[in-house]
Motif scaffolding. Structure first.
Motif, PDB file in Angstrom:
ATOM      1  N   THR A  53       0.825  -1.199   0.000  1.00  0.00           N
ATOM      2  CA  THR A  53       0.000   0.000   0.000  1.00  0.00           C
ATOM      3  C   THR A  53       0.866   1.257   0.000  1.00  0.00           C
ATOM      4  O   THR A  53       2.091   1.198   0.111  1.00  0.00           O
ATOM      5  CB  THR A  53      -0.924   0.026   1.229  1.00  0.00           C
ATOM      6  OG1 THR A  53      -0.122   0.186   2.423  1.00  0.00           O
ATOM      7  CG2 THR A  53      -1.740  -1.244   1.337  1.00  0.00           C
ATOM      8  N   ARG A  56      -0.630  -4.335  -5.344  1.00  0.00           N
ATOM      9  CA  ARG A  56      -0.795  -2.992  -4.810  1.00  0.00           C
ATOM     10  C   ARG A  56      -2.249  -2.764  -4.399  1.00  0.00           C
ATOM     11  O   ARG A  56      -3.165  -2.847  -5.199  1.00  0.00           O
ATOM     12  CB  ARG A  56      -0.358  -1.966  -5.850  1.00  0.00           C
ATOM     13  CG  ARG A  56      -0.575  -0.528  -5.416  1.00  0.00           C
ATOM     14  CD  ARG A  56       0.189   0.463  -6.278  1.00  0.00           C
ATOM     15  NE  ARG A  56      -0.242   1.824  -6.013  1.00  0.00           N
ATOM     16  CZ  ARG A  56       0.066   2.532  -4.925  1.00  0.00           C
ATOM     17  NH1 ARG A  56       0.839   1.971  -3.995  1.00  0.00           N
ATOM     18  NH2 ARG A  56      -0.373   3.756  -4.764  1.00  0.00           N
ATOM     19  N   ARG A  57      -2.411  -2.481  -3.106  1.00  0.00           N
ATOM     20  CA  ARG A  57      -3.723  -2.195  -2.514  1.00  0.00           C
ATOM     21  C   ARG A  57      -4.727  -3.322  -2.719  1.00  0.00           C
ATOM     22  O   ARG A  57      -5.936  -3.120  -2.682  1.00  0.00           O
ATOM     23  CB  ARG A  57      -4.289  -0.880  -3.060  1.00  0.00           C
ATOM     24  CG  ARG A  57      -3.487   0.340  -2.615  1.00  0.00           C
ATOM     25  CD  ARG A  57      -4.033   1.633  -3.168  1.00  0.00           C
ATOM     26  NE  ARG A  57      -3.315   2.780  -2.622  1.00  0.00           N
ATOM     27  CZ  ARG A  57      -3.359   3.997  -3.133  1.00  0.00           C
ATOM     28  NH1 ARG A  57      -4.079   4.216  -4.220  1.00  0.00           N
ATOM     29  NH2 ARG A  57      -2.695   4.990  -2.580  1.00  0.00           N
TER      30      ARG A  57
END
Length: 504
Positions: A32, A402-403
């Motif tokens: 993140t 990612r995320r």
């Protein structure tokens, strides 16, 4: 000709249908953070407790990094539990690479960060503490790539760290790429760092003995988005004073939005070729003159460009990150995995950008099978590990997103070929034999696979563990090792479908 082409399509479809990965539930983890973490997000894969099952250490960016201890049954279903000691529960990491820095037989970790990087000493049973007496002078940089090698008669490895944008430059970010750094040891400590300049926002680097002359040299893949003008891919000679290869040396000038490097001899000439992930296309480059720095893009019809999403409705160019070679069906031909995903909200690139798994169906022919194989995730993927996680002879897959949650798939392919897993050990320094070559020859076909032991490449992370070879239907193979100093073993015969350790 049309019938032959149709037959090849049928055979490729059959092979693709038998290559399958099953998703495995693992503890929650994601990479993140804001723009400082658009890049990075690597995974380190290594056995830190000696049970022959590799752990996964995933960087978290603005979130804490996570160590996933491998609790799988040997040869059985994959399973992991979170077991992150306070020393490893670090916020701000972009990359993680395992290697035995002090040659004590325990794997250590090099951790890249948006602040000061860290060297963590392995203590056994997945416990770590900071190295305290190596004399490594470090400033707070934005580090995004790493590689290591052992130069002759050195007690410690030479370390190369690639840095991204210089955040202290008020004119940035465009055109403000930071310098890269080389750390060379003197006795049992590190000397003052050597600046590798110019820097063009390195996102992957790899020491490789690409010329097979026992002279590892440093290849760097750079992000064209930030170097604006004058930048390109780089190859550094590791002389007393490092210097760049130039076009007058035969080096071809390559410019791309470079993200990751994977190295493997895929032409069978004994010299390593490279696969470069990028924003816009992925490039397989071969040494068209072995032993000379003339890496040339292969023809488009080899099927390796993976330049646009292969499924879904988004037709904009793909963005590749971590890339790795590996024989996922053990037929003796190297396949290619590419983790993909938009940087963040880049309008000219695909937002729905599935990972690629390029299956080799014949020499110089690959076909996309990620969707059929079950690994075509639409998350914004970054780092990855293509390794055998349960020691059953099949390469499994882990991807840091990612995320989004980290994903792990177990390779459950049917009708696969035979395999051999090879580990190297040598006494004294460089216990993992970084820089050695393994050559494996199948008796029936007399084909030879050549494999170099390296640290680096990929994107943000790396693997330290056995080298996996698919060998088709071979019941026996012959293996020899060329150690880092150039001395070779004799050829030894091994039965396939087993792990072997070759001690010097």
């Amino acid at each position: 000709m049309q019938f032959r082409f149709f037959l090849l399509l049928l055979l490729s479809a059959q092979v693709a249908a038998e290559t399958h990965f099953t998703p495995i539930k693992v503890p929650d983890h994601s990479y993140t953070g804001g723009w400082h973490y658009y890049v990075g997000g690597g995974i380190a894969s290594f056995d830190c407790n000696g049970d022959n099952l590799p752990e996964l250490y995933a960087t978290g960016g603005a979130s804490s990094a996570t160590l996933l201890r491998n609790t799988s049954i040997l040869g059985g279903e994959l399973s992991f539990r979170a077991d992150t000691a306070p020393e490893l529960a670090i916020v701000g990491l972009t990359g993680a690479y395992p290697l035995d820095i002090d040659s004590d037989g325990e794997l250590d970790l090099v951790l890249l960060s948006t602040g000061k990087n860290q060297l963590m000493r392995g203590l056994g049973d997945c416990e770590f503490s900071p190295f305290e007496k190596l004399g490594l002078s470090q400033e707070a940089k934005w580090s995004t790539s790493f590689s290591a090698t052992w130069e002759p008669e050195k007690a410690l490895p030479t370390l190369a760290v690639g840095n991204y944008v210089d955040r202290n430059d008020p004119t940035g970010p465009f055109g403000t790429c930071d310098s890269n750094i080389l750390y060379r040891p003197i006795a049992n400590n590190y000397n003052s760092p050597i600046m590798l300049e110019p820097g063009f926002c390195a996102l992957s680097m790899l020491f490789s003995d690409w010329s097979r002359q026992a002279k590892p040299e440093l290849r760097i893949s750079n992000d064209r988005h930030y170097y604006v003008k004058g930048g390109a891919e780089q190859l550094w000679r590791m002389g007393e004073i490092p210097s760049l290869y130039k076009e007058s040396d035969g080096w071809h000038r390559h410019q791309l939005w470079g993200m990751g490097i994977a190295s493997r001899d895929i032409t069978g000439d004994g010299f390593p070729d490279v696969y470069l992930s990028s924003m816009g296309d992925q490039r397989l480059q071969i040494q068209d003159t072995p032993g000379h720095p003339t890496f040339t893009d292969v023809p488009f019809d080899w099927g390796t460009s993976a330049h646009r999403p292969h499924t879904g409705e988004d037709g904009r160019p793909s963005t590749g990150w971590h890339t790795a070679f590996g024989d996922v069906n053990n037929d003796g031909l190297d396949d290619i995995f590419v983790a993909k995903g938009n940087v963040e909200q880049m309008p000219g690139s695909a937002m729905q950008d599935p990972n690629s798994l390029l299956l080799a169906t014949a020499p110089q022919r690959w076909t996309e099978i990620a969707n059929e194989a079950g690994v075509a995730s639409f998350h914004r993927s970054r780092g990855a590990a293509l390794v055998d996680l349960n020691n059953d002879g099949l390469l499994d897959l882990a991807v840091n997103n990612r995320r989004e949650l980290l994903q792990v798939w177990q390779n459950t392919s049917a009708n696969t070929g035979k395999w051999l897993s090879v580990s190297l050990r040598q006494p004294g320094i460089n216990t993992q034999a970084v820089g050695a070559w393994i050559e494996l020859k199948t008796q029936a076909t007399q084909t030879t696979q050549a494999r170099e032991i390296t640290v680096g490449g990929g994107h943000g992370g790396g693997n330290s563990g056995p080298e996996h070879f698919g060998v088709g239907d071979a019941e026996y193979v012959n293996v020899r090792v060329i150690w880092p100093d150039g001395k070779a073993t004799s050829w030894r015969k091994f039965a396939t479908d087993q792990d072997v350790t070759i001690n010097r």
